[in-house]
Design an enzyme around this catalytic site. Structure first.
Site, PDB file in Angstrom:
ATOM      1  N   GLU A 306       0.839  -1.195   0.000  1.00 43.27           N
ATOM      2  CA  GLU A 306       0.000   0.000   0.000  1.00 43.27           C
ATOM      3  C   GLU A 306       0.878   1.251   0.000  1.00 43.27           C
ATOM      4  O   GLU A 306       1.910   1.297   0.658  1.00 43.27           O
ATOM      5  CB  GLU A 306      -0.902   0.029   1.237  1.00 43.27           C
ATOM      6  CG  GLU A 306      -2.040  -0.972   1.219  1.00 43.27           C
ATOM      7  CD  GLU A 306      -3.233  -0.493   0.403  1.00 43.27           C
ATOM      8  OE1 GLU A 306      -3.146   0.596  -0.205  1.00 43.27           O
ATOM      9  OE2 GLU A 306      -4.252  -1.213   0.385  1.00 43.27           O
ATOM     10  N   HIS A 348      -3.393  -2.999  -8.511  1.00 46.32           N
ATOM     11  CA  HIS A 348      -4.608  -3.574  -7.937  1.00 46.32           C
ATOM     12  C   HIS A 348      -5.699  -3.673  -9.004  1.00 46.32           C
ATOM     13  O   HIS A 348      -6.420  -4.673  -9.096  1.00 46.32           O
ATOM     14  CB  HIS A 348      -5.070  -2.689  -6.775  1.00 46.32           C
ATOM     15  CG  HIS A 348      -6.211  -3.239  -5.993  1.00 46.32           C
ATOM     16  ND1 HIS A 348      -6.805  -2.545  -4.964  1.00 46.32           N
ATOM     17  CD2 HIS A 348      -6.886  -4.411  -6.077  1.00 46.32           C
ATOM     18  CE1 HIS A 348      -7.787  -3.268  -4.447  1.00 46.32           C
ATOM     19  NE2 HIS A 348      -7.862  -4.400  -5.107  1.00 46.32           N
ATOM     20  N   ASP A 358      -6.885   1.658  -8.270  1.00 41.62           N
ATOM     21  CA  ASP A 358      -5.546   2.051  -7.832  1.00 41.62           C
ATOM     22  C   ASP A 358      -4.451   1.176  -8.456  1.00 41.62           C
ATOM     23  O   ASP A 358      -4.710   0.028  -8.806  1.00 41.62           O
ATOM     24  CB  ASP A 358      -5.454   2.021  -6.294  1.00 41.62           C
ATOM     25  CG  ASP A 358      -5.820   0.679  -5.683  1.00 41.62           C
ATOM     26  OD1 ASP A 358      -6.861   0.117  -6.052  1.00 41.62           O
ATOM     27  OD2 ASP A 358      -5.056   0.201  -4.825  1.00 41.62           O
TER      28      ASP A 358
END
Length: 513
Positions: A306, A348, A358
């Site tokens: 992330e 993703h 994203d």
């Protein structure tokens, strides 16, 4: 001239709180802070000014907080991954409802707080004022930016007090640096200043860096902050599932917010790593061997990374973030034999069955893959210091030769419960961000928890490295802010309770640009 961030106890009584403190919004508010809905405000800058005047919250605190959590961007009314709305990220999820609290305090409806920027700022200011009242801030205190640390730390209602400090520290770093940015067609400025935040009830709460000093076994530069056990599945990869994908995500929120969300038992999501925008700091939250819940039916085979920020705002994707993430991805790929291509390093949005977008159109894949493959160009400055060069050590460090060492020899010593460090010195050309890598010979008898000390500009930082693995090659231990000058930069300490020989061989220090 740089600014300085220091901290001091509050003038009020300091309440000792444990690191497991549950921080919840305070709903009581003084008569002056409550009141009728705010009058219409033309423009976001005017909204900050009006909310500051109405609730007695310094305008710069409001702007710096908004910058920290959203970059002063309401993202067209769309919520963050944690259910945060507007430029002030007022949250509504299963465990946190600062949005409802702000509605009650300000008189705005929840719908207005979600979609109207002026109402959102006003509601956030009402919440901050309520928290300030609960902390005992009087009129003189409220005029002092440094007195607002505790209300700012409680603002997002994070369940982990150390993570709450992480967000508050980011706000005060923004205040120290100063801000100048365009948002919503307007320019926002905050003058740089020396800040000395009064920590209040957080004075005895350790920072994330202090509390999670031990780095991870999977990736030594990363700090270990565990996700809630209900947000991932324990496994034994790659023995039970092969790992052949790295998935790139964008948080849709802040670094601290993401860490807090993965700690939340109601989240039902996680990723293995989270990377900060400003400096590329890496936090690991799920072990590589375990299955993080980040990408649906690709979870079993992938590592999820992330990145702090939002897909619609390119400013979050910094050079420090790209380089830090690329180094991590290369490490994962080398460890598990994953090809360095876009079939195996994916967005993703590219995963089978994905419904997310994203990291979005602003993510520079060409630049990123160049860095992953090592084609991103040489750093502007780099130096290798061998143990025979700018190196100092006591007579307890013996000279020896072994396979996989750097140069003609290396130094080694046995662990003791005192530091007795061997130091590598370097002449750092300018203050800035630098990658630090270490080299040691390969030997299964080496120490599994060797302490490396980096003399960073904010104070010494310790990274523990398993010297039984990855010997005979450069091993990244992190990216650090270093001051300019010729001095001792990297030390190898003997202070560890783990058995095994401690090796001091060579270090490489490189600028990140």
């Amino acid at each position: 001239m740089g600014t300085t961030v220091t901290s001091q106890p509050t003038r009020r009584a300091v309440i000792a709180l444990g690191a497991a403190l549950v921080v919840t919004p305070v709903v009581t508010v003084s008569a002056q802070a409550a009141g009728s809905p705010v009058r219409p405000v033309a423009g976001l800058r005017a909204a900050f000014t009006a909310a500051s005047k109405r609730y007695g919250v310094p305008r710069d605190v409001l702007v710096a907080l908004s910058y920290t959590v959203t970059r002063i961007n309401d993202h067209a009314g769309q919520p963050s991954a944690a259910g945060g709305y507007g430029v002030m990220h007022l949250a509504s999820n299963h465990t946190t409802n600062t949005l409802a609290t702000a509605a009650r305090l300000s008189g705005h409806s929840a719908a207005a707080l979600r979609t109207d920027v002026a109402a959102n700022v006003d509601g956030a200011a009402a919440l901050l004022r309520s928290l300030a009242d609960a902390a005992g801030l009087g009129a003189a205190d409220r005029a002092d930016v440094d007195a607002w640390y505790e209300p700012v730390a409680r603002y997002s209602a994070f369940s982990d007090a150390s993570v709450a400090r992480l967000e508050a520290d980011a706000v005060y770093q923004a205040l120290a640096r100063g801000l100048s940015l365009h948002a919503g067609g307007e320019t926002f400025t905050v003058d740089a200043r020396t800040v000395r935040p009064q920590l209040g009830a957080f004075a005895d709460v350790p920072t994330v860096a202090q509390r999670f000093e031990t780095m991870t076994e999977d990736y030594p530069p990363a700090r270990w902050v565990a996700a809630n056990s209900g947000n991932y599945r324990v496994a034994n990869r790659p023995n039970d599932y092969a790992i052949d994908r790295v998935v790139i995500h964008t948080v849709q929120g802040s670094y601290a917010g993401c860490i807090s969300w993965f700690q939340n038992p109601s989240a039902n999501v996680s990723a293995h790593y989270v990377i900060r925008s400003s400096d590329g700091e890496v936090t690991q939250m799920v072990r590589n061997k375990d299955v993080a819940w980040h990408v649906g039916n690709t979870n079993n085979r992938s590592i999820g990374i992330e990145h702090e920020g939002w897909v619609d705002d390119a400013s979050w994707y910094t050079e420090a973030m790209y380089r830090s993430s690329a180094t991590l991805t290369r490490h994962v790929c080398d460890r598990y034999g994953i090809p360095l291509d876009r079939t195996h390093i994916i967005a993703h949005s590219e995963a089978p069955g994905a419904t997310h977008t994203d990291p979005g159109p602003h993510w520079d894949w060409t630049r990123y893959m160049d860095y992953v493959r090592g084609d991103g160009g040489d750093p502007s400055w780099s130096v290798i210091v061998d143990n025979g060069g700018a190196f100092t050590a006591s007579g307890n460090w013996a000279t020896a030769s072994a396979p996989g060492q750097y140069g003609s020899n290396h130094r080694h010593a046995q662990p003791v419960l005192s530091s007795d460090p061997a130091w590598f010195s370097a002449d750092i050309p300018a203050a800035g961000s630098y990658r630090v890598e270490v080299w040691y010979p390969q030997d299964p008898a080496n120490n599994s928890r060797t302490p490396y000390i980096v003399a960073a500009s904010g104070g010494n930082q310790t990274v523990y490295v398993d010297q039984r693995a990855n010997g005979g090659r450069w091993v990244l231990i992190g990216t650090f802010s270093l001051a300019a000058g010729n001095r001792q930069v990297v030390g190898v300490s003997r202070w560890t309770s783990t058995a095994g020989s401690i090796e001091a061989d060579a270090v490489r220090i490189s600028s990140t640009t």
